[in-house]
Motif scaffolding. Structure first.
Motif, PDB file in Angstrom:
ATOM      1  N   LYS A 207       1.794  -4.071  28.096  1.00  0.00           N
ATOM      2  CA  LYS A 207       2.682  -4.214  26.949  1.00  0.00           C
ATOM      3  C   LYS A 207       2.954  -2.866  26.296  1.00  0.00           C
ATOM      4  CE  LYS A 207       0.077  -7.095  24.782  1.00  0.00           C
ATOM      5  NZ  LYS A 207      -0.428  -8.047  23.760  1.00  0.00           N
ATOM      6  N   VAL A 208       4.124  -2.771  25.686  1.00  0.00           N
ATOM      7  CA  VAL A 208       4.482  -1.563  24.940  1.00  0.00           C
ATOM      8  C   VAL A 208       3.713  -1.563  23.620  1.00  0.00           C
ATOM      9  CG1 VAL A 208       6.363  -0.281  23.861  1.00  0.00           C
ATOM     10  CG2 VAL A 208       6.756  -1.498  26.009  1.00  0.00           C
ATOM     11  N   SER A 209       3.045  -0.468  23.321  1.00  0.00           N
ATOM     12  CA  SER A 209       2.250  -0.389  22.103  1.00  0.00           C
ATOM     13  C   SER A 209       3.167  -0.302  20.885  1.00  0.00           C
ATOM     14  CB  SER A 209       1.313   0.818  22.153  1.00  0.00           C
ATOM     15  OG  SER A 209       2.060   2.028  22.199  1.00  0.00           O
ATOM     16  N   MET A 210       2.714  -0.894  19.786  1.00  0.00           N
ATOM     17  CA  MET A 210       3.476  -0.834  18.544  1.00  0.00           C
ATOM     18  C   MET A 210       3.545   0.593  18.011  1.00  0.00           C
ATOM     19  SD  MET A 210       5.309  -2.414  16.412  1.00  0.00           S
ATOM     20  CE  MET A 210       5.046  -4.013  17.172  1.00  0.00           C
ATOM     21  N   VAL A 236       3.966 -14.075  24.584  1.00  0.00           N
ATOM     22  CA  VAL A 236       4.012 -14.668  23.249  1.00  0.00           C
ATOM     23  C   VAL A 236       3.559 -13.674  22.187  1.00  0.00           C
ATOM     24  CG1 VAL A 236       3.701 -17.008  24.108  1.00  0.00           C
ATOM     25  CG2 VAL A 236       1.696 -15.633  23.557  1.00  0.00           C
ATOM     26  N   THR A 237       2.945 -12.579  22.595  1.00  0.00           N
ATOM     27  CA  THR A 237       2.540 -11.513  21.685  1.00  0.00           C
ATOM     28  C   THR A 237       2.879 -10.173  22.315  1.00  0.00           C
ATOM     29  OG1 THR A 237       0.297 -11.416  22.613  1.00  0.00           O
ATOM     30  CG2 THR A 237       0.645 -12.857  20.699  1.00  0.00           C
ATOM     31  N   GLY A 238       3.180  -9.188  21.481  1.00  0.00           N
ATOM     32  CA  GLY A 238       3.472  -7.866  21.994  1.00  0.00           C
ATOM     33  C   GLY A 238       4.891  -7.737  22.518  1.00  0.00           C
ATOM     34  N   VAL A 239       5.206  -6.513  22.952  1.00  0.00           N
ATOM     35  CA  VAL A 239       6.528  -6.188  23.477  1.00  0.00           C
ATOM     36  C   VAL A 239       6.400  -5.945  24.969  1.00  0.00           C
ATOM     37  CG1 VAL A 239       8.461  -4.577  23.335  1.00  0.00           C
ATOM     38  CG2 VAL A 239       7.194  -5.188  21.266  1.00  0.00           C
ATOM     39  N   PRO A 240       7.221  -6.587  25.808  1.00  0.00           N
ATOM     40  CA  PRO A 240       7.080  -6.424  27.265  1.00  0.00           C
ATOM     41  C   PRO A 240       7.413  -5.009  27.721  1.00  0.00           C
ATOM     42  CG  PRO A 240       9.079  -7.639  26.751  1.00  0.00           C
ATOM     43  CD  PRO A 240       8.331  -7.483  25.452  1.00  0.00           C
ATOM     44  N   ARG A 280       8.029 -11.690  12.998  1.00  0.00           N
ATOM     45  CA  ARG A 280       8.666 -10.380  12.881  1.00  0.00           C
ATOM     46  C   ARG A 280       7.860  -9.350  13.663  1.00  0.00           C
ATOM     47  NH1 ARG A 280      12.208  -8.297   9.139  1.00  0.00           N
ATOM     48  NH2 ARG A 280      11.895 -10.091   7.746  1.00  0.00           N
ATOM     49  N   ILE A 281       8.571  -8.404  14.268  1.00  0.00           N
ATOM     50  CA  ILE A 281       7.955  -7.304  15.006  1.00  0.00           C
ATOM     51  C   ILE A 281       8.321  -6.007  14.301  1.00  0.00           C
ATOM     52  CG2 ILE A 281       7.814  -6.090  17.213  1.00  0.00           C
ATOM     53  CD1 ILE A 281       8.539  -8.655  18.616  1.00  0.00           C
ATOM     54  N   GLY A 282       7.313  -5.289  13.834  1.00  0.00           N
ATOM     55  CA  GLY A 282       7.571  -4.034  13.163  1.00  0.00           C
ATOM     56  C   GLY A 282       8.034  -4.218  11.729  1.00  0.00           C
ATOM     57  N   PRO A 283       8.349  -3.134  11.044  1.00  0.00           N
ATOM     58  CA  PRO A 283       8.864  -3.220   9.666  1.00  0.00           C
ATOM     59  C   PRO A 283      10.222  -3.902   9.613  1.00  0.00           C
ATOM     60  CG  PRO A 283       8.062  -1.001  10.174  1.00  0.00           C
ATOM     61  CD  PRO A 283       8.103  -1.746  11.474  1.00  0.00           C
ATOM     62  N   LYS A 284      10.651  -4.242   8.384  1.00  0.00           N
ATOM     63  CA  LYS A 284      11.909  -4.957   8.216  1.00  0.00           C
ATOM     64  C   LYS A 284      13.109  -4.137   8.649  1.00  0.00           C
ATOM     65  CE  LYS A 284      10.317  -7.924   4.429  1.00  0.00           C
ATOM     66  NZ  LYS A 284      10.562  -8.379   3.040  1.00  0.00           N
ATOM     67  N   THR A 329      -0.863 -13.479  -3.268  1.00  0.00           N
ATOM     68  CA  THR A 329      -1.944 -12.554  -2.907  1.00  0.00           C
ATOM     69  C   THR A 329      -2.513 -12.850  -1.530  1.00  0.00           C
ATOM     70  OG1 THR A 329      -3.521 -14.025  -3.997  1.00  0.00           O
ATOM     71  CG2 THR A 329      -2.594 -12.209  -5.299  1.00  0.00           C
ATOM     72  N   SER A 330      -2.270 -14.048  -1.007  1.00  0.00           N
ATOM     73  CA  SER A 330      -2.823 -14.408   0.289  1.00  0.00           C
ATOM     74  C   SER A 330      -1.980 -13.928   1.452  1.00  0.00           C
ATOM     75  CB  SER A 330      -2.979 -15.940   0.391  1.00  0.00           C
ATOM     76  OG  SER A 330      -1.713 -16.572   0.261  1.00  0.00           O
ATOM     77  N   TYR A 331      -0.864 -13.336   1.176  1.00  0.00           N
ATOM     78  CA  TYR A 331       0.031 -12.909   2.246  1.00  0.00           C
ATOM     79  C   TYR A 331      -0.476 -11.602   2.830  1.00  0.00           C
ATOM     80  CZ  TYR A 331       4.219 -11.320   4.648  1.00  0.00           C
ATOM     81  OH  TYR A 331       5.104 -10.857   5.590  1.00  0.00           O
ATOM     82  N   GLU A 332      -0.497 -11.525   4.156  1.00  0.00           N
ATOM     83  CA  GLU A 332      -0.906 -10.320   4.864  1.00  0.00           C
ATOM     84  C   GLU A 332       0.272  -9.813   5.667  1.00  0.00           C
ATOM     85  OE1 GLU A 332      -4.263 -11.157   7.223  1.00  0.00           O
ATOM     86  OE2 GLU A 332      -5.594 -11.637   5.543  1.00  0.00           O
ATOM     87  N   ASN A 333       0.648  -8.595   5.392  1.00  0.00           N
ATOM     88  CA  ASN A 333       1.784  -8.001   6.085  1.00  0.00           C
ATOM     89  C   ASN A 333       1.333  -7.472   7.436  1.00  0.00           C
ATOM     90  OD1 ASN A 333       4.215  -6.964   6.746  1.00  0.00           O
ATOM     91  ND2 ASN A 333       4.205  -5.295   5.266  1.00  0.00           N
ATOM     92  N   SER A 334       1.772  -8.096   8.512  1.00  0.00           N
ATOM     93  CA  SER A 334       1.395  -7.707   9.865  1.00  0.00           C
ATOM     94  C   SER A 334       2.625  -7.245  10.619  1.00  0.00           C
ATOM     95  CB  SER A 334       0.740  -8.887  10.596  1.00  0.00           C
ATOM     96  OG  SER A 334       0.437  -8.559  11.928  1.00  0.00           O
ATOM     97  N   LEU A 335       2.459  -6.153  11.391  1.00  0.00           N
ATOM     98  CA  LEU A 335       3.594  -5.628  12.139  1.00  0.00           C
ATOM     99  C   LEU A 335       3.935  -6.504  13.327  1.00  0.00           C
ATOM    100  CD1 LEU A 335       2.765  -1.808  12.111  1.00  0.00           C
ATOM    101  CD2 LEU A 335       4.326  -3.076  10.621  1.00  0.00           C
ATOM    102  N   ASP A 336       2.969  -7.216  13.834  1.00  0.00           N
ATOM    103  CA  ASP A 336       3.235  -8.100  14.958  1.00  0.00           C
ATOM    104  C   ASP A 336       2.118  -9.138  15.041  1.00  0.00           C
ATOM    105  OD1 ASP A 336       4.349  -9.212  17.199  1.00  0.00           O
ATOM    106  OD2 ASP A 336       3.363  -7.841  18.586  1.00  0.00           O
TER     107      ASP A 336
END
Length: 489
Positions: A207-210, A236-240, A280-284, A329-336
């Motif tokens: 997979k391509v690294s973030m 289903v996860t990551g970028v091919p 979502r993948i990466g920042p907005k 407060t329970s929201y966790e911002n994840s890039l992927d």
């Protein structure tokens, strides 16, 4: 075929008839039927043969479709003959294979006794295997005590095992035919599943690294043009890994990218409200999303263009839901990796409106397609008249005071990208065994799997992707994993 189940054999019945009708030696079977009921019996026998054959054909279609949905059978054409009953399907390739096998068995044996032996072994083997699998259902699905499963297996397995052991004597007398056919289909299914699994594991490990994507910046190092790019992948996860080849070889890419993964889950049906998973993948600012579409092995993927529209509405719903949850407060911002099940949009500020071809109502966004692309699309629709009958839709954005400006801006960019056009991006990942691999592995991958892949339906055809909007990329991979590192069954 079924006379042996009664008190008299077919020969004893014919002997009883010949004892009173000496002149009917050559036509014993037909003359034994009275003249008054000969044609009714003939019609009933013909209809019975048709019903029996249709039951076998329908069952074969259903089993092959479920094996295909579970990734254990090559891609084939499945035609749904009814819009209301999901089980009515037709598979042309399997139909022709059944025709060839029926003719081969009839011409090869030329004896109903041999055909009956083959049928008997096939029937009792199916019953015995069903009993063994039923014991697993009692433990795994019904979650009963294993003593119930053992009791069920011992009682019915002893009876069916006795019949199965008795039918072993019929193997040299025609009973080898179903065993040989089942072995051939088992090899085909195993080779296809193994090759597909090995290709998936290669994509998963490469997979391509973030981090690499973040170093490219929001523009990904290339020009981002208006439009939506649907990149099909098995991950289903990551970028091919195929995505890096697109970025390094294409001069421009779409403004909005959606990694689409279509998965068949081992359940009969998936409810519509649980079908789409959006993330979502990466920042907005990257405008990259992930969509996992789940189908059961009895679900029927629609052949119309509703998939694009529902996908856009699901992404819009996810954008608003993400904005609302980011305030807690329970929201966790994840890039992927964070996915959300999107059901029918209830809070979306977008709506889909059925529009005519020349509809330019207020609130709609004009199309940004180039004149060349519009001309090509018109020519394509002229060659395919069924496309002209598909409904055309446009999206509208409500002026809701509860929508944040950043959310409204992102939704507006999504609508503009949809109006610019949707492109389907498909990567072909071919696998080959290395020279140091064993002979068995080379034969399975380079010969067996390669032959099945070249002679089955292409991914673009199986996914109903329009040819005019398709972009393809080829990538060759070499396998280095051992043969039995990951068991398949």
């Amino acid at each position: 075929m079924f006379a042996d189940l009664g008190h008299f054999t077919p020969f004893s019945i014919r002997a009883a008839f010949l004892s009173k009708n000496y002149a009917s030696v050559e036509r014993t079977f037909y003359d034994s039927i009275p003249d008054r009921v000969f044609w009714p019996v003939f019609v009933v026998a013909t209809l019975a043969a048709i019903v029996g054959s249709q039951a076998v054909i329908s069952a074969t279609f259903s089993i092959v479709k479920q094996c295909h949905a579970l990734g254990c059978f090559p891609r084939i054409k499945i035609v749904h003959t009814s819009r209301h009953i999901s089980g009515r399907i037709y598979i042309p390739e399997i139909n022709w294979i059944l025709l060839v096998l029926c003719l081969a068995v009839t011409v090869g044996f030329r004896d109903t006794t041999l055909i009956g032996n083959a049928y008997g072994i096939a029937a009792i083997t199916v019953m015995f295997v069903t009993t063994c699998l039923m014991s697993l259902v009692i433990i795994i699905v019904w979650r009963k005590n294993f003593l119930w499963a053992i009791g069920f297996l011992l009682f019915f397995g002893w009876i069916e095992g006795s019949y199965l052991s008795a039918s072993v004597m019929k193997v040299p007398q025609g009973g080898w035919a179903p065993l040989a056919l089942s072995a051939i289909f088992m090899v085909v299914m195993y080779v296809w599943h193994y090759g597909t699994r090995r290709k998936y594991m290669f994509d998963l490990q490469n997979k391509v690294s973030m981090k690499w994507i973040l170093t490219l910046g929001p523009s990904l190092g290339i020009v981002r043009v208006p439009g939506i790019g649907l990149i099909y992948t098995e991950l289903v996860t990551g970028v091919p890994a195929i995505f890096s080849h697109f970025v390094t070889n294409l001069p421009a890419f779409h403004q909005v990218l959606v990694f689409v993964c279509i998965k068949s889950v081992p359940v009969p049906f998936v409810p519509a409200e649980e079908r789409y998973l959006i993330g979502r993948i990466g920042p907005k600012v990257y405008h990259m999303y992930r969509c996992i579409v789940r189908y059961g092995y009895k679900d029927i993927p629609k052949d119309d263009n509703d998939f694009e529209n529902r996908l856009i509405l699901s992404i819009a719903e996810f954008i608003q839901m993400e904005a609302e949850e980011s305030q807690s407060t329970s929201y966790e911002n994840s890039l992927d990796g964070r996915m959300a099940v999107i059901s029918t949009p209830v809070r979306s500020s977008m709506r889909m409106v059925i529009a005519d071809e020349d509809d330019n109502a207020a609130g709609s966004i004009p199309s940004s397609k180039s004149p060349t692309l519009q001309s090509l699309q018109s020519m394509y629709e002229m060659d395919a008249p069924q496309l002209g009958r598909q409904r055309r839709v446009r999206f509208e954005l409500f002026n809701s005071p509860t929508v944040a400006p950043t959310v409204r801006e992102e939704l507006l960019e999504l609508i503009k990208a949809k109006e610019a056009g949707v492109a389907y991006i498909l990567g072909h990942s071919y696998i080959k065994a290395r020279k140091s691999s064993s002979f068995l592995k080379k034969f399975a991958i380079d010969v067996g799997y390669s032959f099945l892949r070249k002679n089955c339906r292409g991914p673009a055809v199986a996914l109903n992707i329009p040819h005019i909007s398709l972009i393809e990329k080829i990538l060759y991979n070499h396998l280095t994993v051992p043969w039995c590192s990951h068991p398949l069954f």
